[in-house]
Design a protein around this motif. Sequence first.
Motif, PDB file in Angstrom:
ATOM      1  N   MET A  97      -9.064   2.574   5.322  1.00 58.97           N
ATOM      2  CA  MET A  97      -7.871   3.288   5.755  1.00 58.97           C
ATOM      3  C   MET A  97      -7.495   2.971   7.201  1.00 58.97           C
ATOM      4  O   MET A  97      -6.351   2.635   7.502  1.00 58.97           O
ATOM      5  CB  MET A  97      -8.103   4.795   5.586  1.00 58.97           C
ATOM      6  N   ALA A  99      -1.325   7.234   1.312  1.00 56.56           N
ATOM      7  CA  ALA A  99      -2.777   7.113   1.196  1.00 56.56           C
ATOM      8  C   ALA A  99      -3.414   6.614   2.485  1.00 56.56           C
ATOM      9  O   ALA A  99      -4.627   6.429   2.547  1.00 56.56           O
ATOM     10  CB  ALA A  99      -3.137   6.169   0.045  1.00 56.56           C
ATOM     11  N   THR A 100      -2.598   6.361   3.504  1.00 57.35           N
ATOM     12  CA  THR A 100      -3.116   5.827   4.759  1.00 57.35           C
ATOM     13  C   THR A 100      -2.896   6.824   5.886  1.00 57.35           C
ATOM     14  O   THR A 100      -2.225   7.847   5.721  1.00 57.35           O
ATOM     15  CB  THR A 100      -2.411   4.506   5.115  1.00 57.35           C
ATOM     16  N   ARG A 144     -12.295   5.130   4.149  1.00 59.67           N
ATOM     17  CA  ARG A 144     -11.983   5.286   2.737  1.00 59.67           C
ATOM     18  C   ARG A 144     -11.080   4.131   2.283  1.00 59.67           C
ATOM     19  O   ARG A 144     -10.120   3.778   2.956  1.00 59.67           O
ATOM     20  CB  ARG A 144     -11.292   6.633   2.514  1.00 59.67           C
ATOM     21  N   VAL A 160      -8.302   1.993   0.543  1.00 60.07           N
ATOM     22  CA  VAL A 160      -6.929   2.170   0.083  1.00 60.07           C
ATOM     23  C   VAL A 160      -6.501   0.889  -0.603  1.00 60.07           C
ATOM     24  O   VAL A 160      -6.642  -0.202  -0.033  1.00 60.07           O
ATOM     25  CB  VAL A 160      -5.983   2.481   1.263  1.00 60.07           C
ATOM     26  N   GLN A 161      -6.014   1.016  -1.818  1.00 55.44           N
ATOM     27  CA  GLN A 161      -5.621  -0.165  -2.578  1.00 55.44           C
ATOM     28  C   GLN A 161      -4.549  -0.945  -1.826  1.00 55.44           C
ATOM     29  O   GLN A 161      -3.544  -0.411  -1.397  1.00 55.44           O
ATOM     30  CB  GLN A 161      -5.084   0.237  -3.950  1.00 55.44           C
ATOM     31  N   ALA A 198       0.832  -1.202   0.000  1.00 59.07           N
ATOM     32  CA  ALA A 198       0.000   0.000   0.000  1.00 59.07           C
ATOM     33  C   ALA A 198       0.868   1.254   0.000  1.00 59.07           C
ATOM     34  O   ALA A 198       1.959   1.277   0.576  1.00 59.07           O
ATOM     35  CB  ALA A 198      -0.900   0.002   1.233  1.00 59.07           C
TER      36      ALA A 198
END
Length: 829
Positions: free
Chosen positions: A307, A260-261, A299, A301-302, A256
Motif C-alpha cells: 500500500m 484501497a490505497t 498490505r 493492493v492489486q 489500482a
Amino acid sequence: MITSPAEYSRLVRDVRALVAAGDADGLVPLLLAHAEMVGNHWGSQHRKVIDAVRDADGPFQQRLVHALAARFHELEPGTPARRSVVALLGSLQLPEPHGDDQPLDTRAVLIRLAGEQDVHYSVGELIRLAELELADGHELPGEFVAVVRRTHLALWNGKAQLGPLVARLGRPVVNPGEAWADRALADAADLAPGWERLLAHAATANSARPSTKWEQTATALIEGLGAEAVRERVTAWLRLVGRPRTHPLLDRGWGADPNATLDAYNADALRGLTWLLSFLPGRPDSDRVLGALVETALRKVQGIGPMNPKVANASVNALARIDGETSLAELARLATRVTYKGTLKVLNTALDARATALGLSREEIEELAVPAYGLTEVGRAEFALGETTAVLEVHGTRAQLSWRTAAGRTVKSVPAAVKRDHADELKELKASVKDIDKMLSAQSERLDRQFLARRTWPYAAWRKRYLDHPLVGTLARRLLWTVDGRTVGYADGELRTLTDDAVTDGTEVGLWHPVGHDPAETVAWRDWLERHRVTQPFKQAHREVYLLTDAERATGTYSNRFAAHVLRQHQFNSLAAIRGWRNRLRLMVDDEAPPAMRELPQWGLRAEYWIEGEGESYGNDTTESGSYLRLRTDQVRFYPIDAPENSAHCCGGEYRMWLRDGADPVDPLPLAEIPPLVLSEVLRDVDLFVGVASVGNDPTWQDGGPGGRFQEYWTSYGFGDLNATAETRRALLNRLIPRLAIADRCTIEGRFLHVKGERHTYKIHLGSGNILMTPNDQYLCIVPKSNPTAPQAGYLPYEGDRMLGVILSKAIMLADDTRITDPTILSQL
C-alpha cells in the motif's frame, strides 16, 4: 454493440438531432450507453460522437453538463455508468462560458465532480476552476483541494503546472476523505491553534528521516501542547489508518482501486506523525500502533503491491529510535512477518544497530526482545480487578481471557463491574491478548527457521530465554531439544528422555531435527508426544526428511524432484519470502531475473530454485501491471554463497551465470556433498511452495484452466503420487481416523481416503484434497473455506497443516452426504 461505420453514422445523426432539438436530458442516456460500450477505448468513430456534441452552442453544453452531473449523483459509486459520466466529461472538455449565459452553479458542479476522482487528468481544468473560485473569494472544498494535490504528485507534468497553485492551498492541512485525516482535522478545529500547526508540520515530512531543523520545530510544538496530549492524539489518529475511506473515490475500472490505497498526499503527514511519536519516550500503546501501521502500510493492493512502503519504513525508523522493551519487541516481531524487501532491510538495519549497541548478536537481541506481556508464569497470569480476577492463559498459539468472581465461579464474559470500574485495565488486558497472539505466531515462525541456523545455547541461558520464558516457553515446552547430545521433551514439569527420566541440568542445548537420527527413534518420539498429549507448534517429530534419491545421484549437481510444476506466482512469492528466500516477480518484459534463492551463511551455501514465467498472452496470463499469474518450475541447485548469480529471461530460457570483472564461472556443487540437514530443509521448502501454490490444488480447474492447457498437469498433480508432506499426512490419518465418529465409513488405500456415503463412495486425494466419486471416478468439485480448520478429532500431534483440515472437513461432510444442502454440491451428486 455498434461495430460498423454505418451504425456509427446513425448514432452521430441521432446525437446531432437531439442537439438540434436542445434535448440535453434525452442525449444523456444515449451518450452513457455508448460510453459504457466502448469503455476506455476511444477510437476515431467515438471522436465523431464527441465532436457532434462539442459543435452545440454554449447554453446547450452547459445544460448537458448539468444533466450528466445529475445522472452521476443518481448512480451507485463504483458502477461502470458512473465511470462513464466522468469519462464523457473528460472527453467533451466543455468550455465554461462567461457572462450572462453562464448558469450560476455550473462551476460548482464541475468542482464537485472533480472531487470524486483520485487524479484529474485535465490539469488545465483544475487550474481554471480553482482560479475562478479564488478570484470570486470562495474557499475551495477540501475534496477539490485533495484532488489537486494528488494530481500534482501523480502526473508527469503535475509539479510544473500545479506547483504554484498547490503552494497557495494551505487548508485543509491534510486531505479529507480518510478516517484518520477526518478525525485529525476535526480535533485540530476544536482544539488550540497549535494542533493545526502540528498537523501542518507533519505534512511537510517529505524525506526519509527528519532533519535537525524539522525535529527542532516539532519538539517546540510538542512542548507547547504537552507530550502526553500529543501522544494520545497522534496514537488515536494512527489507529484509524487503513479504515475504509469516508469519501470514496471514483474507481475508473483500470489500474489500482484508489479506495484501497493511502492518499498519496497524506502519506507524508503519516510519516511525520510517526516521527513525532519517536521524539517521545516509549509506551506500549504507541509502540503497538507503530507496529500495526507497518503491517497496514505493507498490505498488498492489486495492481501496485504494498500500500505505501514509505509509511511502513517511517514507522520502523520511529520504533528503532524509541528506547524500550516494547519497541524492540515490535521490531523483532515485524522482522519475522515482513516480506517486502525494502522494509525488511530497514528492519534488519535497526535490529543490527540495537544488537551492536548492546554488544549482543542479532540472534540474542531477537531472543531478548520477546516481552512477557504480564505473564507471571509460563503461559499464565492472574490480575485482580476489584473483587474479580482476570485469568490470562495461552492455549496453543492463542491467548484467552476468563474471569473468576469473588465466589470462585469462572465466567467467560466480562463482568459488568469490571467494565464500569476498570475500563483502562480491561483495555490493556485485551491489547495484551492481541499482542500475545501476534507474537506467538512470529516466534513460531522464527523457531521453525532455526533448524538451519546451527544455533546452540548454554543451558542456563536457554532455560531463561526459552523453556522458562513466560511466553516463548509455551512453544519451547512443546518442542524436542538436545541437551549435551541427549534428546529430551518437556512433560510433567520436567525435561524428560524417551524413557521419561528427568533431565535437570546440562551444558549445551540445541534444537532437535530428525535428520541424523534412526527412523525408529523418531517414531518412538512421536509415540512419546502422543502419550504425553503434546501438540507441537509446527512439524518437528513428524517433519519430512528428504534424502538423496538415485535420480539425484545420477544428475549429480541438480534435483528435478520439483521441476515441471505450474505455480501461482504471487502465492509462491509470498511463501518464499516467509521462508527466507529472495525472489523477483517475473514480468512479461524483455528482462532477466535471478532464480529464487536462499542464502545459508552458516553453511557457506546458496540454494537456487529455477523458475520462469508461464504463458504468452498479456492480460490473460498476466496481471494488468504485466506480472505473470503463473510460473513453471525447474531445477534445484546449490552453489558457494559467493558464487556469481545465475539469471534467465523472465519469459523463459536458459539460465546463465552473470560474470563481472573477468570473474570465472563457478560450477554447482554436487548434491552428495550438501549436508543432509541442508538438503532436507531446502527441499522441504520447495515442496511447501509446490504443495501450496500449485494450480493442481485448485478444485475449480478440472477443465484445465485457461484454454484447458493445464488439464494434463492438473490431473497428474491432483490425483498423482504423494509427495513427502502427503505421505506424512497419510501416516497421521492412519492413526487419526479410528478415533473419529465416521471411522466405520473410512478407509485409506494408497493415495486416497475412501469415504462411504449414502449417495456415493468418495475418494479424497491425500495430497491435493481433490475428490473422485462413484461411478466411474466422476470428479466432485468442493471449494474449501479460505481458512479451514481441522474438525474436532481429539489429539493432533502438530499444528499448521491446512490441507489436513480440508481433507477431514470433506470426509465428515461426505460421510453424511444426505444432509448436504449446498446447491452447487448437490447438483454434482
